[in-house]
Design a protein around this motif. Structure first.
Motif, mmCIF file in Angstrom:
data_model
loop_
_atom_site.group_PDB
_atom_site.id
_atom_site.type_symbol
_atom_site.label_atom_id
_atom_site.label_comp_id
_atom_site.label_asym_id
_atom_site.label_seq_id
_atom_site.Cartn_x
_atom_site.Cartn_y
_atom_site.Cartn_z
ATOM 1 N N ALA A 75 -33.316 -26.570 9.562
ATOM 2 C CA ALA A 75 -32.651 -27.111 8.382
ATOM 3 C C ALA A 75 -32.669 -26.100 7.229
ATOM 4 N N LEU A 76 -33.779 -25.415 7.047
ATOM 5 C CA LEU A 76 -33.863 -24.435 5.962
ATOM 6 C C LEU A 76 -32.950 -23.229 6.200
ATOM 7 N N ASN A 77 -32.780 -22.854 7.450
ATOM 8 C CA ASN A 77 -31.956 -21.685 7.766
ATOM 9 C C ASN A 77 -30.468 -21.998 7.800
ATOM 10 N N ASN A 78 -30.094 -23.272 7.745
ATOM 11 C CA ASN A 78 -28.684 -23.648 7.832
ATOM 12 C C ASN A 78 -28.274 -24.487 6.626
ATOM 13 N N GLN A 79 -28.446 -23.915 5.448
ATOM 14 C CA GLN A 79 -28.089 -24.629 4.228
ATOM 15 C C GLN A 79 -26.697 -24.261 3.713
ATOM 16 N N GLN A 80 -26.038 -23.316 4.364
ATOM 17 C CA GLN A 80 -24.721 -22.920 3.884
ATOM 18 C C GLN A 80 -23.715 -24.069 4.056
ATOM 19 N N GLU A 81 -22.693 -24.036 3.235
ATOM 20 C CA GLU A 81 -21.687 -25.098 3.221
ATOM 21 C C GLU A 81 -20.774 -24.968 4.443
ATOM 22 N N THR A 82 -20.501 -26.085 5.070
ATOM 23 C CA THR A 82 -19.616 -26.131 6.229
ATOM 24 C C THR A 82 -18.494 -27.112 5.925
ATOM 25 N N ARG A 83 -17.295 -26.760 6.328
ATOM 26 C CA ARG A 83 -16.140 -27.622 6.080
ATOM 27 C C ARG A 83 -15.657 -28.171 7.414
ATOM 28 N N VAL A 84 -15.589 -29.492 7.507
ATOM 29 C CA VAL A 84 -15.084 -30.167 8.699
ATOM 30 C C VAL A 84 -13.702 -30.705 8.360
ATOM 31 N N ASN A 85 -12.685 -30.252 9.108
ATOM 32 C CA ASN A 85 -11.304 -30.671 8.856
ATOM 33 C C ASN A 85 -10.944 -31.858 9.735
ATOM 34 N N PHE A 86 -10.394 -32.891 9.093
ATOM 35 C CA PHE A 86 -9.919 -34.074 9.804
ATOM 36 C C PHE A 86 -8.394 -34.048 9.819
ATOM 37 N N PHE A 87 -7.806 -35.164 10.174
ATOM 38 C CA PHE A 87 -6.344 -35.263 10.198
ATOM 39 C C PHE A 87 -5.786 -35.410 8.781
ATOM 40 N N PHE A 88 -4.498 -35.122 8.636
ATOM 41 C CA PHE A 88 -3.746 -35.306 7.393
ATOM 42 C C PHE A 88 -4.357 -34.539 6.219
ATOM 43 N N SER A 89 -4.791 -33.324 6.473
ATOM 44 C CA SER A 89 -5.329 -32.415 5.457
ATOM 45 C C SER A 89 -6.556 -32.959 4.733
ATOM 46 N N THR A 90 -7.296 -33.833 5.370
ATOM 47 C CA THR A 90 -8.550 -34.293 4.766
ATOM 48 C C THR A 90 -9.688 -33.461 5.338
ATOM 49 N N HIS A 91 -10.725 -33.294 4.546
ATOM 50 C CA HIS A 91 -11.859 -32.496 4.996
ATOM 51 C C HIS A 91 -13.138 -33.036 4.377
ATOM 52 N N TRP A 92 -14.241 -32.594 4.949
ATOM 53 C CA TRP A 92 -15.564 -32.973 4.462
ATOM 54 C C TRP A 92 -16.392 -31.702 4.373
ATOM 55 N N SER A 93 -16.975 -31.455 3.244
ATOM 56 C CA SER A 93 -17.825 -30.276 3.049
ATOM 57 C C SER A 93 -19.269 -30.741 2.897
ATOM 58 N N ALA A 94 -20.138 -30.149 3.684
ATOM 59 C CA ALA A 94 -21.558 -30.521 3.654
ATOM 60 C C ALA A 94 -22.367 -29.368 4.235
ATOM 61 N N PRO A 95 -23.674 -29.370 4.011
ATOM 62 C CA PRO A 95 -24.513 -28.342 4.642
ATOM 63 C C PRO A 95 -24.441 -28.431 6.172
ATOM 64 N N THR A 96 -24.591 -27.306 6.821
ATOM 65 C CA THR A 96 -24.468 -27.242 8.278
ATOM 66 C C THR A 96 -25.438 -28.187 8.972
ATOM 67 N N VAL A 97 -26.655 -28.269 8.495
ATOM 68 C CA VAL A 97 -27.647 -29.119 9.151
ATOM 69 C C VAL A 97 -27.229 -30.584 9.070
ATOM 70 N N LEU A 98 -26.590 -30.974 7.976
ATOM 71 C CA LEU A 98 -26.124 -32.353 7.845
ATOM 72 C C LEU A 98 -24.966 -32.635 8.800
ATOM 73 N N VAL A 99 -24.097 -31.654 8.986
ATOM 74 C CA VAL A 99 -22.979 -31.809 9.923
ATOM 75 C C VAL A 99 -23.507 -31.947 11.353
ATOM 76 N N VAL A 100 -24.477 -31.109 11.714
ATOM 77 C CA VAL A 100 -25.053 -31.169 13.057
ATOM 78 C C VAL A 100 -25.781 -32.494 13.279
ATOM 79 N N LEU A 101 -26.550 -32.925 12.289
ATOM 80 C CA LEU A 101 -27.267 -34.197 12.392
ATOM 81 C C LEU A 101 -26.304 -35.370 12.505
#
Length: 102
Positions: free
Chosen positions: A24-50
């Motif tokens: 978790a400490l090593n993966n704090q960079q921001e990650t963007r997850v793209n959904f349909f219709f140009s929507t996205h979610w930005s969160a830390p990588t560890v949160l996306v994986v969890l």
């Protein structure tokens, strides 16, 4: 012996915890997850994986619920229709009814 086993269990739990904590400490960079219709979610990588792991567990459990329900109903039905053990004691055991060789 029981104390040693309990200590080893705690050491294993601590090792898993600290490994995940370091992940978790090593993966704090921001990650963007793209959904349909140009929507996205930005969160830390560890949160996306969890979240992906949690979603996978939920989908897996929900996929198994119908089978668990059918098996539970079958067991309940078998328990209700089973004959009591005293009905089987007619004087001969099932082992004595097995045919012997020539």
């Amino acid at each position: 012996m029981k104390r040693l086993l309990r200590l080893l269990q705690w050491l294993l739990k601590a090792a898993v915890f600290f490994t995940l904590f370091a992940f978790a400490l090593n993966n704090q960079q921001e990650t963007r997850v793209n959904f349909f219709f140009s929507t996205h979610w930005s969160a830390p990588t560890v949160l996306v994986v969890l979240s992906a792991f949690t979603l996978g567990v939920v989908v897996g459990v929900l996929g198994m619920v119908p089978k668990w329900w059918r098996e539970r109903q079958a067991v309940k039905l078998n328990l209700n229709t089973a004959t009591p053990p005293s009905a089987h004691s007619s004087g001969s055991s099932p082992a004595s009814e097995v045919p012997r060789g020539i």
